[in-house]
Design an enzyme around this catalytic site. Sequence first.
Site, PDB file in Angstrom:
ATOM      1  N   HIS A  76      46.347  47.945  37.256  1.00 19.52           N
ATOM      2  CA  HIS A  76      46.251  46.498  37.478  1.00 19.52           C
ATOM      3  C   HIS A  76      45.155  45.802  36.697  1.00 19.52           C
ATOM      4  O   HIS A  76      45.087  44.583  36.667  1.00 19.52           O
ATOM      5  CB  HIS A  76      46.052  46.197  38.964  1.00 19.52           C
ATOM      6  CG  HIS A  76      44.672  46.527  39.450  1.00 19.52           C
ATOM      7  ND1 HIS A  76      44.248  47.811  39.630  1.00 19.52           N
ATOM      8  CD2 HIS A  76      43.624  45.733  39.762  1.00 19.52           C
ATOM      9  CE1 HIS A  76      42.997  47.795  40.051  1.00 19.52           C
ATOM     10  NE2 HIS A  76      42.584  46.560  40.133  1.00 19.52           N
TER      11      HIS A  76
ATOM     12  N   ASP B  22      31.797  43.874  42.772  1.00 17.01           N
ATOM     13  CA  ASP B  22      32.000  43.127  41.533  1.00 17.01           C
ATOM     14  C   ASP B  22      33.081  42.064  41.610  1.00 17.01           C
ATOM     15  O   ASP B  22      33.700  41.732  40.614  1.00 17.01           O
ATOM     16  CB  ASP B  22      32.375  44.137  40.443  1.00 17.01           C
ATOM     17  CG  ASP B  22      33.523  45.030  40.885  1.00 17.01           C
ATOM     18  OD1 ASP B  22      34.334  44.586  41.711  1.00 17.01           O
ATOM     19  OD2 ASP B  22      33.615  46.175  40.398  1.00 17.01           O
TER      20      ASP B  22
ATOM     21  N   GLU C  60      34.363  42.095  35.927  1.00 14.45           N
ATOM     22  CA  GLU C  60      33.531  42.828  36.887  1.00 14.45           C
ATOM     23  C   GLU C  60      32.151  43.206  36.367  1.00 14.45           C
ATOM     24  O   GLU C  60      31.175  43.170  37.108  1.00 14.45           O
ATOM     25  CB  GLU C  60      34.267  44.092  37.363  1.00 14.45           C
ATOM     26  CG  GLU C  60      35.455  43.820  38.281  1.00 14.45           C
ATOM     27  CD  GLU C  60      36.742  43.544  37.520  1.00 14.45           C
ATOM     28  OE1 GLU C  60      36.701  43.372  36.279  1.00 14.45           O
ATOM     29  OE2 GLU C  60      37.808  43.486  38.178  1.00 14.45           O
TER      30      GLU C  60
ATOM     31  N   GLU D 231      27.035  48.965  46.606  1.00 17.62           N
ATOM     32  CA  GLU D 231      27.642  49.501  45.376  1.00 17.62           C
ATOM     33  C   GLU D 231      26.979  48.851  44.156  1.00 17.62           C
ATOM     34  O   GLU D 231      27.630  48.336  43.249  1.00 17.62           O
ATOM     35  CB  GLU D 231      29.165  49.307  45.339  1.00 17.62           C
ATOM     36  CG  GLU D 231      29.854  50.264  44.376  1.00 17.62           C
ATOM     37  CD  GLU D 231      31.361  50.078  44.305  1.00 17.62           C
ATOM     38  OE1 GLU D 231      31.823  49.181  43.596  1.00 17.62           O
ATOM     39  OE2 GLU D 231      32.074  50.842  44.976  1.00 17.62           O
TER      40      GLU D 231
ATOM     41  N   ARG E 268      42.738  43.742  34.546  1.00 16.50           N
ATOM     42  CA  ARG E 268      42.968  42.564  33.724  1.00 16.50           C
ATOM     43  C   ARG E 268      42.855  42.878  32.224  1.00 16.50           C
ATOM     44  O   ARG E 268      43.624  42.391  31.422  1.00 16.50           O
ATOM     45  CB  ARG E 268      41.900  41.531  34.093  1.00 16.50           C
ATOM     46  CG  ARG E 268      42.344  40.125  34.141  1.00 16.50           C
ATOM     47  CD  ARG E 268      41.254  39.321  34.839  1.00 16.50           C
ATOM     48  NE  ARG E 268      41.668  38.961  36.181  1.00 16.50           N
ATOM     49  CZ  ARG E 268      42.388  37.886  36.479  1.00 16.50           C
ATOM     50  NH1 ARG E 268      42.778  37.076  35.536  1.00 16.50           N
ATOM     51  NH2 ARG E 268      42.714  37.618  37.718  1.00 16.50           N
TER      52      ARG E 268
ATOM     53  N   HIS F 204      50.731  46.191  41.977  1.00 12.36           N
ATOM     54  CA  HIS F 204      49.921  45.038  42.375  1.00 12.36           C
ATOM     55  C   HIS F 204      50.811  43.802  42.472  1.00 12.36           C
ATOM     56  O   HIS F 204      51.803  43.696  41.749  1.00 12.36           O
ATOM     57  CB  HIS F 204      48.857  44.818  41.293  1.00 12.36           C
ATOM     58  CG  HIS F 204      47.535  44.414  41.851  1.00 12.36           C
ATOM     59  ND1 HIS F 204      47.113  43.121  41.856  1.00 12.36           N
ATOM     60  CD2 HIS F 204      46.567  45.144  42.436  1.00 12.36           C
ATOM     61  CE1 HIS F 204      45.915  43.061  42.408  1.00 12.36           C
ATOM     62  NE2 HIS F 204      45.558  44.271  42.771  1.00 12.36           N
TER      63      HIS F 204
HETATM   64  N1  UDP Z   1      44.827  51.047  47.417  1.00  8.53           N
HETATM   65  C1  UDP Z   1      45.696  50.812  48.475  1.00  8.53           C
HETATM   66  N2  UDP Z   1      47.019  50.587  48.196  1.00  8.53           N
HETATM   67  C2  UDP Z   1      47.517  50.609  46.933  1.00  8.53           C
HETATM   68  C3  UDP Z   1      46.617  50.840  45.856  1.00  8.53           C
HETATM   69  C4  UDP Z   1      45.277  51.043  46.125  1.00  8.53           C
HETATM   70  O1  UDP Z   1      45.301  50.805  49.628  1.00  8.53           O
HETATM   71  O2  UDP Z   1      48.726  50.397  46.767  1.00  8.53           O
HETATM   72  C5  UDP Z   1      43.399  51.248  47.717  1.00  8.53           C
HETATM   73  C6  UDP Z   1      42.741  52.432  47.039  1.00  8.53           C
HETATM   74  O3  UDP Z   1      42.859  53.609  47.801  1.00  8.53           O
HETATM   75  C7  UDP Z   1      41.309  51.995  46.915  1.00  8.53           C
HETATM   76  C8  UDP Z   1      41.429  50.509  46.700  1.00  8.53           C
HETATM   77  O4  UDP Z   1      42.703  50.124  47.199  1.00  8.53           O
HETATM   78  O5  UDP Z   1      40.621  52.192  48.130  1.00  8.53           O
HETATM   79  C9  UDP Z   1      41.297  50.210  45.229  1.00  8.53           C
HETATM   80  O6  UDP Z   1      41.818  48.989  44.944  1.00  8.53           O
HETATM   81  P1  UDP Z   1      42.135  48.477  43.499  1.00  8.53           P
HETATM   82  O7  UDP Z   1      42.576  49.606  42.670  1.00  8.53           O
HETATM   83  O8  UDP Z   1      43.052  47.319  43.702  1.00  8.53           O
HETATM   84  O9  UDP Z   1      40.758  47.856  43.017  1.00  8.53           O
HETATM   85  P2  UDP Z   1      39.475  48.416  42.292  1.00  8.53           P
HETATM   86  O10 UDP Z   1      38.941  49.573  43.055  1.00  8.53           O
HETATM   87  O11 UDP Z   1      39.863  48.732  40.897  1.00  8.53           O
HETATM   88  O12 UDP Z   1      38.548  47.264  42.358  1.00  8.53           O
END
Ligand code: UDP
Length: 374
Positions: free
Chosen positions: A205, A97, A133, A119, A207, A239
């Site tokens: 994080h 997304d 997303e 996904e 938005r 973030h």
């Molecule tokens: N993650 C990481 N370091 C961090 C925070 C998250 O490696 O400090 C990893 C987490 O384990 C997952 C991915 O980043 O695999 C998720 O990223 P995020 O939460 O930024 O995005 P979303 O999944 O919401 O798109």
Amino acid sequence: MRKKILVALGTRPEAIKMCPVILELKKSTLFKTVVVITGQHREMLDEVLKLFQVKPDYDLDILKNSQSLIQKFSEIINGMEKVVDCEQPDLTLVHGDTLTAYATALTCYFKRKAIGHVEAGLRTYNLREPFPEEFVRQSIGIVAKYHFAPTEQAKQNLIKEGKKSNIYVTGNTAIDALRYTVQEKFFHPFLEDVKDRKIVLVTLHRRENWNGPIESVLRAIKRIANEYLDEVSILYPVHKNPYIQSVAKTILEKCENVKITEPLDVVACHNIMARSYCILTDSGGIQEEAPYFGKPVLVVRNVTERVEGVEAGTLKLIGTDENVVYENFKQILENQELYKNMSKSINPYGNGQSGKQIVDILEKEIEKEEEKEI
Ligand code: UDP
């Protein structure tokens, strides 16, 4: 002749979830794999690629932090057009997304090139949450030829929308990634300091949580941190966004048992998650990873597309109201029965072989197409 598969990625979560697919593609003798990165999350992306030893063939390096979503989008689409023109891929794989996925899919659509969506089928049916997303997922779903859905529920969403063919349930490649990152022995300075306190990992994080909800969640965390000073150690990797950095520091800075850090590298993140008592997050990916570890997750969002984790009992969707977050956080620390039930739930997101399943499906599809051509 080998078929050419272009794989596009730009953010940390995309890289974590697409590297296992790229590694499987590279093992196949039927495909030539070309990887293009946009650099949407520059450092965080590079660190994941290094871990998986994936070397991009193209680095558009087009994104700067201060750009608006629209500026980022137009830069990606311009760069991606050149790559697609030059490579003429037989199939382009995008993930989930992100803006990178959206701009790549749109480029391929306009150029009448086939798209595979990894996904696929996650939905809240609320275009404001998660923003942007939900719109991106639905849009890619319209133009994709192949839909790799992580769960049966995601497949059903696609069917309800009228998609009739090429929908495959493959599990989520997030679980594959854990095979590369989780270590039995793992050291981190934070873990050394924790002693026998319960570890709580926090990530925030989204938005749609900016300007209000995030502050309210942080105030609830502060209350818990102060109340459970000797029992709980909270780790909050923040973030890189300057706004999130600023609110996190302002609200939590005086809490002795809250450690605010830079984003964790993925190995540290997964291993600390594995050693945590529970997790509080608005992240998508963490909602999929935590059930694998049997770690209860308080999801600070109003809606989630990871409904399987909620149904399985590992995830609890609690919104962002300060008092509600505080009460739920307190309950999970105090109520051992609730904690036990949430931790023993099963992981609904696959067996860690999703990348291989996707590549096996594509190999069969290519063979079928070649038979038709003879
Ligand atoms: N993650 C990481 N370091 C961090 C925070 C998250 O490696 O400090 C990893 C987490 O384990 C997952 C991915 O980043 O695999 C998720 O990223 P995020 O939460 O930024 O995005 P979303 O999944 O919401 O798109």
